[in-house]
Structures are given as structure tokens and as C-alpha cells.
Design a protein around this motif. Structure first.
Motif, mmCIF file in Angstrom:
data_model
loop_
_atom_site.group_PDB
_atom_site.id
_atom_site.type_symbol
_atom_site.label_atom_id
_atom_site.label_comp_id
_atom_site.label_asym_id
_atom_site.label_seq_id
_atom_site.Cartn_x
_atom_site.Cartn_y
_atom_site.Cartn_z
ATOM 1 N N ARG A 4 -91.879 40.144 62.568
ATOM 2 C CA ARG A 4 -92.421 39.132 63.485
ATOM 3 C C ARG A 4 -92.933 37.940 62.694
ATOM 4 N N LYS A 249 -83.094 32.289 65.600
ATOM 5 C CA LYS A 249 -82.356 32.748 66.785
ATOM 6 C C LYS A 249 -80.867 32.874 66.484
ATOM 7 N N THR A 252 -79.084 36.133 63.398
ATOM 8 C CA THR A 252 -79.599 37.461 63.741
ATOM 9 C C THR A 252 -79.554 38.415 62.551
ATOM 10 N N ASP A 255 -82.911 39.157 60.682
ATOM 11 C CA ASP A 255 -83.821 40.142 61.279
ATOM 12 C C ASP A 255 -85.276 39.680 61.248
ATOM 13 N N CYS A 257 -87.959 37.373 63.890
ATOM 14 C CA CYS A 257 -88.015 36.844 65.255
ATOM 15 C C CYS A 257 -89.336 36.131 65.503
ATOM 16 N N THR A 258 -89.341 35.252 66.510
ATOM 17 C CA THR A 258 -90.546 34.534 66.923
ATOM 18 C C THR A 258 -90.776 34.786 68.414
#
Length: 499
Positions: A4, A249, A252, A255, A257-258
Motif C-alpha cells: 500500500r 495503475k 500491475t 504490485d 497500489c494507492t
């Protein structure tokens, strides 16, 4: 390691430091709410001790938004921290961002100090701030030019003192991507207790590498990145939020994400551009007007057959073409309100009525009114109560004719008229205005930007005027570029008494 990435938006602090981009509290709240809708994790709302206006903005933003963390910037000074704590009293989630320069350049020339004393000051500030808030972020200013061994000592010391986030700024935008990434990796491998804090990037774009450096930092262990909408910021700007969000985005395989709702990117970009009077360059990645334009025949053919041949991003993913409502002179109040809300602008019935009247006048001049036009109208509404207002402007010019302008101004309700000639229609109009406002004023910068396409396009004018040794920034927009120029000049003059 957690995948994250936390988005720390500093549009309202670092971005707002750009000359001519200052926002009032109402506008800052509007941006803050848009950032909340965008999914930003942390909003740096201001530098509270710097001015009463900044303090009040942090207070009001704290009241206006719900789930994002509200962050206030300080120096490693007890008084700064006290003021920041007071400004955050209404925040549901609060953070103090304190720090000090760590490069030899800052230590020797800015602070006239030494390395050991800098560490002591850093630790003291973090410990003091932790008495009041659970989240304390420490910034090692000019970390990009700080040697890694000493930087690791600083980071380790502030984490032990209670820092929950440690910011590693490339303050001057000097680092190369592999150099900046290696710096983050070094810290991850050599700082005891590094798992007790989140490492953050904060990169400037002086050499055009802010986004690349930020990505390099994330790939080497940083899990927060400090960004701004449209990359606005001091000098050449900061890392652009929209670029990082869309890189993660699209890739991928990385690996990471936001929490960003990317479909809100384009509307928020336009809003910030309009409120800050800061044009977005046409070829700007993600949000520039040419970002999804294709003029080459080969490209057009490929895109028509299969969009992915030349487009790695679906325009809808960033909020473009999200509906088919076209605004014309036949559109009603409901359509106008809806489109304004899509752009993040909420208005009450009385303001909507005023905007609708202005909208109809513009729609009569154009085939259809687009989002940039609406943002321009909303901007004009914000300054409708100015001390000096342009009542009318008439210009005569043409090949073989000396340009002559007649102008009418309302100054605190009193009417004034004047006429003058000039080297061109804009020069004539400004000369006529100066015949009414008899002050020594010099135009230092004059920029025209077309925000739509076609012969009925709307033009924006950004102007910088010097008066009494100070610079004032103004903005105007109209389908007539001479009128837009005079409006920009009037905008500057209206600010003379505000300093």
C-alpha cells in the motif's frame, strides 16, 4: 513488505507557495474536499505559524474533511509546533510535519551549526510534537544532498524519538533516479527500527526527474509519496499526483497500489488549475489537453482500429468523457449544476442563478460551453465583488489604423471613463485604464493561453504587474482577448491594497 502506497498531497502547502497561486480559505476548503473525494490519504493543509491566513486555513480544512489525515508543517522549533497543535484542534486525524536541514550545505550555511547539534534539535522537536499528536512526520530537508551514512543516523534518531513517518526530500531536484533509489535502499538496510516508521519521498522537478525519483524511491521501500495536483510547486514544481497514481495503475507488475479514485483526476486537475490560475501545459502527462490527442495519420488509424495500439490509458480511467451532457444556450439550470458538481464546484441557488446568467451570455457566443469555460465562469464569480470593476471596453483597430480604446470602470460604485491610443489594441486599452488609475504600474509578465479550440475560443490571460516595488499577479478570461487582458490588469490593481 506492505504494498500500500500512501498519497500525501501538499498542493495546499508546497503547491500554494508558487507566486500568483495563493488561495483564500474558501478556495482551499474546496480543494481539500476534492482531494478527499479523490482518495488522498494525507492533506498537508498549510504552515500555520507562517501567517494568520495559513493558520485559519488549517483550522477550517480540519473541520471540512472527515477521513484524510490533516497535516501541519513546522520547523524544528517549539513555538512552530505549539501553533500547529492549536491549528489542528478540530482535525479528526492529525499529523505534525516537523524537520530540519541535514545536508552539509544547510548545516554550515543555513544554521551555522554542526551535525551533532542538528540531530539533537531534530530529536527534541519530534519528542515535543509526540506529546500532542500520535502521528509525527520528520523531514530531513535537502536529504538528496546529504551523505547516506549521516542521513541514516538522523533517521534512526528521530524514529527512536517517536517519528512515525520520515520524509526524505530531494529538495533541490538534484538526484538521479538510481541515486535517489539507492539512498532509500541504504536507509531500509542500515537504520535500526526502520520497520517502526514509514519512509516517504518528496521530490522536486528542477531537472525533470521528480516522478522518476519518486518511483525509484517506492521501488526501494518507501511507502508514502508527497505529491501535488498537476505537479504544482516551487520552482519547477513537485511530483505530480496523477502521474504516480496512473503509473501504479498501469504497471500491475509492480504490485503497489494507492487509494486514489483515478476517475476523479481530470476534474480535480481542472479545478486546481482554475483556482490557482496555473495553466496546465498541453503536453502534460495524464491531464494535458493533448494527452489523449492523436494528429498523426498512422496513430489515428491505429487508435481507431484498437485504442491500445497508442493509448496505454483509457481516458475514462482519469475522468475524461465521463458523460455525454453537452452544455449549450438551451441547457437548463439542472444541467449546469450537475456539470459544476462533476468539476467539484457546489453552489447554492443564488450563486447558481448568477452563474447561469453568465453561462447564457457565453453560450450565445459559442457553439457549446466546455469544462474549462465553466471553471473560468466560476472564477469570475469569485471576484465579482471587487473594488474596481470593468464596466465596458470598446476598441477600434485594424490595418492602417491607430488602435484607440475607450474604457469605463466602476471604482467603489463611482463611474469613470477614459480613452487612449496605443501600439496595439491591448496597449491602447491598458493606456486608457492608466488614465483613470494614475499610479506607476509596469507589466512584467503577460501570458495568453487558449483554453478551447476554434474561432470562438475562450482565452486566459495571466499578468504580473509591478507597483511600488512589489509584484502582483492577475488573471482574466474572455472570448475577447483584449477584454481578458484588461480584466487581468484590473485583477492586479484590485490587489494593491491587500498587502
Amino acid at each position: 513488505m506492505d504494498n500500500r502506497v500512501y498519497i500525501f498531497d501538499t498542493t495546499l502547502r508546497d503547491g500554494e507557495q508558487v507566486p500568483g497561486c495563493q488561495l483564500n480559505t474558501v478556495e482551499k476548503i474546496q480543494v481539500a474536499k476534492a482531494l478527499e473525494g479523490l482518495g488522498v490519504d494525507v492533506i498537508e493543509a498549510g504552515f500555520p505559524i507562517s501567517s494568520p491566513g495559513d493558520f485559519n486555513s488549517v483550522v477550517e480544512i480540519s473541520k471540512a474533511v472527515t477521513w484524510p489525515t490533516i497535516c501541519a508543517l513546522t520547523r524544528a522549533v517549539q513555538k512552530d509546533i505549539d501553533v500547529a497543535v492549536d491549528s489542528l484542534k478540530y482535525a479528526k486525524h492529525k499529523r505534525i510535519h516537523t524537520g530540519i536541514g541535514t545536508s552539509d550545505s544547510h548545516i554550515l550555511y543555513k544554521f551555522r551549526s554542526n551535525r551533532e547539534e542538528i540531530i539533537e534539535r531534530a530529536v527534541r522537536a519530534v519528542k515535543y510534537a509526540r506529546q500532542y499528536v500520535d502521528e509525527v512526520e520528520f523531514y530531513a530537508e535537502d536529504a538528496g544532498r546529504t551523505d547516506n551514512e549521516y542521513l541514516a543516523r538522523v533517521v534512526e534518531a528521530v524514529i527512536k524519538a517517536g517519528a512515525t513517518v520520515v520524509n526524505i526530500p530531494d529538495t533541490t531536484g538534484y538526484c538521479l533516479p538510481d541515486e535517489y533509489g539507492a539512498k532509500i535502499k541504504y536507509l531500509m538496510e542500515h537504520v535500526d527500527g526502520i520497520d517502526k516508521a514509514i519512509i516517504s519521498t518528496h521530490c522536486h522537478n528542477d531537472l525533470g526527474m521528480a516522478t522518476a525519483n519518486t518511483m525509484s524511491g517506492l521501488l526501494n521501500g518507501a511507502r508514502q509519496c508527497e505529491v501535488t495536483i498537476n505537479g504544482v510547486g516551487e520552482r519547477a514544481g513537485n511530483t505530480a499526483l496523477e502521474e504516480i497514481a496512473m503509473i501504479l495503475k498501469c504497471h500491475t507488475d509492480i504490485d503497489l497500489c494507492t487509494n486514489i479514485n483515478t476517475t476523479r483526476i481530470a476534474p480535480v486537475s481542472r479545478m486546481v488549475s482554475s483556482l490557482m490560475n496555473m495553466p496546465v501545459q498541453a503536453n502534460k502527462a495524464i491531464v494535458g489537453r493533448n494527452a489523449f490527442a492523436h494528429s498523426s495519420g498512422i496513430h489515428q488509424d491505429g487508435v481507431l482500429k484498437q485504442a491500445s495500439t497508442y493509448e496505454i490509458i483509457d481516458p475514462k480511467d482519469v475522468g475524461l468523457d465521463d458523460n455525454n451532457i453537452v452544455l449549450t444556450a438551451r441547457s437548463g439550470h439542472a444541467a449546469l449544476r450537475y456539470r459544476l458538481e462533476v468539476l467539484g464546484i457546489k453552489v447554492d441557488d443564488s450563486k447558481l442563478e448568477k452563474l447561469y446568467e453568465a453561462f447564457l451570455k457565453l453560450a450565445d457566443q459559442k457553439k457549446q460551453v466546455n469544462d474549462d469555460d465553466l471553471l473560468m465562469l466560476a472564477g469570475a464569480e469569485r471576484v465579482a465583488d471587487r473594488h474596481i470593476v470593468l464596466e465596458y471596453l470598446q476598441v477600434t483597430s485594424g490595418k492602417g489604423l491607430k488602435p484607440v480604446a475607450s474604457i469605463g470602470l466602476s471604482i467603489a460604485g463611482e463611474k469613470f471613463e477614459a480613452a487612449a491610443s496605443g501600439n496595439g489594441p491591448v496597449d491602447a486599452a491598458i493606456n486608457a485604464l492608466k488614465n483613470i488609475i494614475k499610479r506607476k504600474m509596469t507589466i512584467k509578465e503577460f501570458t495568453i493561453q487558449s483554453i478551447t479550440k476554434g474561432s470562438d475560443d475562450t482565452g486566459k490571460v495571466h499578468m504580473q504587474v509591478e507597483h511600488d516595488g512589489k509584484l502582483y499577479f492577475g488573471f482574466g478570461a474572455d472570448t475577447d482577448i483584449v477584454t481578458a487582458s484588461v480584466e487581468a490588469f484590473v485583477d492586479c490593481v484590485n490587489k494593491f491594497g491587500n498587502r
